[in-house]
Design a protein around this motif. Structure first.
Motif, PDB file in Angstrom:
ATOM      1  N   ALA A   1       0.438 -17.114  56.003  1.00  0.00           N
ATOM      2  CA  ALA A   1       0.541 -15.661  55.831  1.00  0.00           C
ATOM      3  C   ALA A   1       1.621 -15.102  56.761  1.00  0.00           C
ATOM      4  O   ALA A   1       2.426 -14.252  56.354  1.00  0.00           O
ATOM      5  CB  ALA A   1      -0.806 -14.988  56.104  1.00  0.00           C
ATOM      6  N   ALA A   2       1.657 -15.592  57.993  1.00  0.00           N
ATOM      7  CA  ALA A   2       2.693 -15.158  58.939  1.00  0.00           C
ATOM      8  C   ALA A   2       4.073 -15.607  58.459  1.00  0.00           C
ATOM      9  O   ALA A   2       5.048 -14.853  58.548  1.00  0.00           O
ATOM     10  CB  ALA A   2       2.404 -15.702  60.336  1.00  0.00           C
ATOM     11  N   ALA A   3       4.166 -16.835  57.946  1.00  0.00           N
ATOM     12  CA  ALA A   3       5.450 -17.346  57.450  1.00  0.00           C
ATOM     13  C   ALA A   3       5.956 -16.501  56.292  1.00  0.00           C
ATOM     14  O   ALA A   3       7.144 -16.149  56.229  1.00  0.00           O
ATOM     15  CB  ALA A   3       5.307 -18.807  57.036  1.00  0.00           C
ATOM     16  N   ILE A   4       5.071 -16.155  55.383  1.00  0.00           N
ATOM     17  CA  ILE A   4       5.458 -15.321  54.244  1.00  0.00           C
ATOM     18  C   ILE A   4       5.845 -13.923  54.713  1.00  0.00           C
ATOM     19  O   ILE A   4       6.844 -13.358  54.242  1.00  0.00           O
ATOM     20  CB  ILE A   4       4.332 -15.298  53.195  1.00  0.00           C
ATOM     21  CG1 ILE A   4       4.266 -16.674  52.521  1.00  0.00           C
ATOM     22  CG2 ILE A   4       4.551 -14.178  52.178  1.00  0.00           C
ATOM     23  CD1 ILE A   4       3.037 -16.897  51.669  1.00  0.00           C
ATOM     24  N   ASP A   5       5.099 -13.367  55.649  1.00  0.00           N
ATOM     25  CA  ASP A   5       5.455 -12.053  56.191  1.00  0.00           C
ATOM     26  C   ASP A   5       6.835 -12.077  56.853  1.00  0.00           C
ATOM     27  O   ASP A   5       7.605 -11.131  56.731  1.00  0.00           O
ATOM     28  CB  ASP A   5       4.400 -11.562  57.184  1.00  0.00           C
ATOM     29  CG  ASP A   5       3.150 -11.050  56.501  1.00  0.00           C
ATOM     30  OD1 ASP A   5       3.135 -10.934  55.253  1.00  0.00           O
ATOM     31  OD2 ASP A   5       2.163 -10.763  57.218  1.00  0.00           O
ATOM     32  N   ARG A   6       7.149 -13.170  57.551  1.00  0.00           N
ATOM     33  CA  ARG A   6       8.482 -13.301  58.177  1.00  0.00           C
ATOM     34  C   ARG A   6       9.574 -13.321  57.114  1.00  0.00           C
ATOM     35  O   ARG A   6      10.622 -12.709  57.267  1.00  0.00           O
ATOM     36  CB  ARG A   6       8.573 -14.575  59.013  1.00  0.00           C
ATOM     37  CG  ARG A   6       7.899 -14.478  60.355  1.00  0.00           C
ATOM     38  CD  ARG A   6       8.108 -15.743  61.187  1.00  0.00           C
ATOM     39  NE  ARG A   6       9.505 -15.842  61.611  1.00  0.00           N
ATOM     40  CZ  ARG A   6      10.322 -16.829  61.261  1.00  0.00           C
ATOM     41  NH1 ARG A   6       9.927 -17.796  60.477  1.00  0.00           N
ATOM     42  NH2 ARG A   6      11.550 -16.847  61.705  1.00  0.00           N
ATOM     43  N   LEU A   7       9.328 -14.075  56.058  1.00  0.00           N
ATOM     44  CA  LEU A   7      10.309 -14.133  54.966  1.00  0.00           C
ATOM     45  C   LEU A   7      10.472 -12.767  54.306  1.00  0.00           C
ATOM     46  O   LEU A   7      11.591 -12.344  53.990  1.00  0.00           O
ATOM     47  CB  LEU A   7       9.886 -15.184  53.935  1.00  0.00           C
ATOM     48  CG  LEU A   7       9.975 -16.640  54.378  1.00  0.00           C
ATOM     49  CD1 LEU A   7       9.249 -17.546  53.392  1.00  0.00           C
ATOM     50  CD2 LEU A   7      11.421 -17.059  54.550  1.00  0.00           C
ATOM     51  N   GLU A   8       9.364 -12.070  54.096  1.00  0.00           N
ATOM     52  CA  GLU A   8       9.433 -10.729  53.501  1.00  0.00           C
ATOM     53  C   GLU A   8      10.173  -9.762  54.418  1.00  0.00           C
ATOM     54  O   GLU A   8      10.958  -8.926  53.948  1.00  0.00           O
ATOM     55  CB  GLU A   8       8.031 -10.221  53.184  1.00  0.00           C
ATOM     56  CG  GLU A   8       7.397 -10.953  52.020  1.00  0.00           C
ATOM     57  CD  GLU A   8       5.943 -10.588  51.778  1.00  0.00           C
ATOM     58  OE1 GLU A   8       5.281 -10.019  52.694  1.00  0.00           O
ATOM     59  OE2 GLU A   8       5.455 -10.890  50.669  1.00  0.00           O
ATOM     60  N   LEU A   9       9.938  -9.863  55.721  1.00  0.00           N
ATOM     61  CA  LEU A   9      10.655  -9.023  56.680  1.00  0.00           C
ATOM     62  C   LEU A   9      12.150  -9.302  56.617  1.00  0.00           C
ATOM     63  O   LEU A   9      12.964  -8.381  56.571  1.00  0.00           O
ATOM     64  CB  LEU A   9      10.134  -9.262  58.102  1.00  0.00           C
ATOM     65  CG  LEU A   9      10.902  -8.566  59.232  1.00  0.00           C
ATOM     66  CD1 LEU A   9      10.770  -7.049  59.123  1.00  0.00           C
ATOM     67  CD2 LEU A   9      10.408  -9.062  60.586  1.00  0.00           C
TER      68      LEU A   9
END
Length: 119
Positions: free
Chosen positions: A38-46
């Motif tokens: 979830a953190a990895a995906i949030d980083r990519l989205e950011l």
């Protein structure tokens, strides 16, 4: 431009480190894997949003703030993929929709970086 390349390199390294770093002695539980992803995906989205809206990569402070929302430090985040390589590979194989989301966001970021470099 250097900041974009640096962030892109770190991002790629954190997602691909799983293939080159040693396997840990202890397995990790599914909830921890889900939290990391979830953190990895949030980083990519950011990164995708920042590139699209501001034509730049997120700053270290922005990334730290995002990871703090997941109760993670940057050091923990960057080392996780290497420590839990096999578990991540298995989890992503069993959850292809998450792998697809990561791949899609990564491709979007790569395209945005390429477009910025060509302008």
């Amino acid at each position: 431009m250097k900041n974009r390349r640096f962030f892109a390199s770190l991002l790629a390294a954190s997602l691909t480190a799983a293939s080159i770093l040693p396997v840990p002695l202890f397995a990790v539980d599914g909830a921890v894997l889900e939290s990391y992803l979830a953190a990895a995906i949030d980083r990519l989205e950011l990164a995708a949003a920042t590139l699209e809206n501001e034509a730049r990569m997120p700053t270290a402070a922005e990334e730290e703030a995002l990871l703090a929302q997941h109760s993670m430090s940057q050091r923990y985040f960057y080392s996780f993929a290497g420590k839990y390589r096999e578990e991540l590979e298995r989890y992503l194989a069993e959850n292809p929709e998450i792998q697809d989301q990561i791949d899609s966001l990564s491709a979007q970021i790569d395209a945005q970086i390429a477009q910025e470099e060509n302008e």
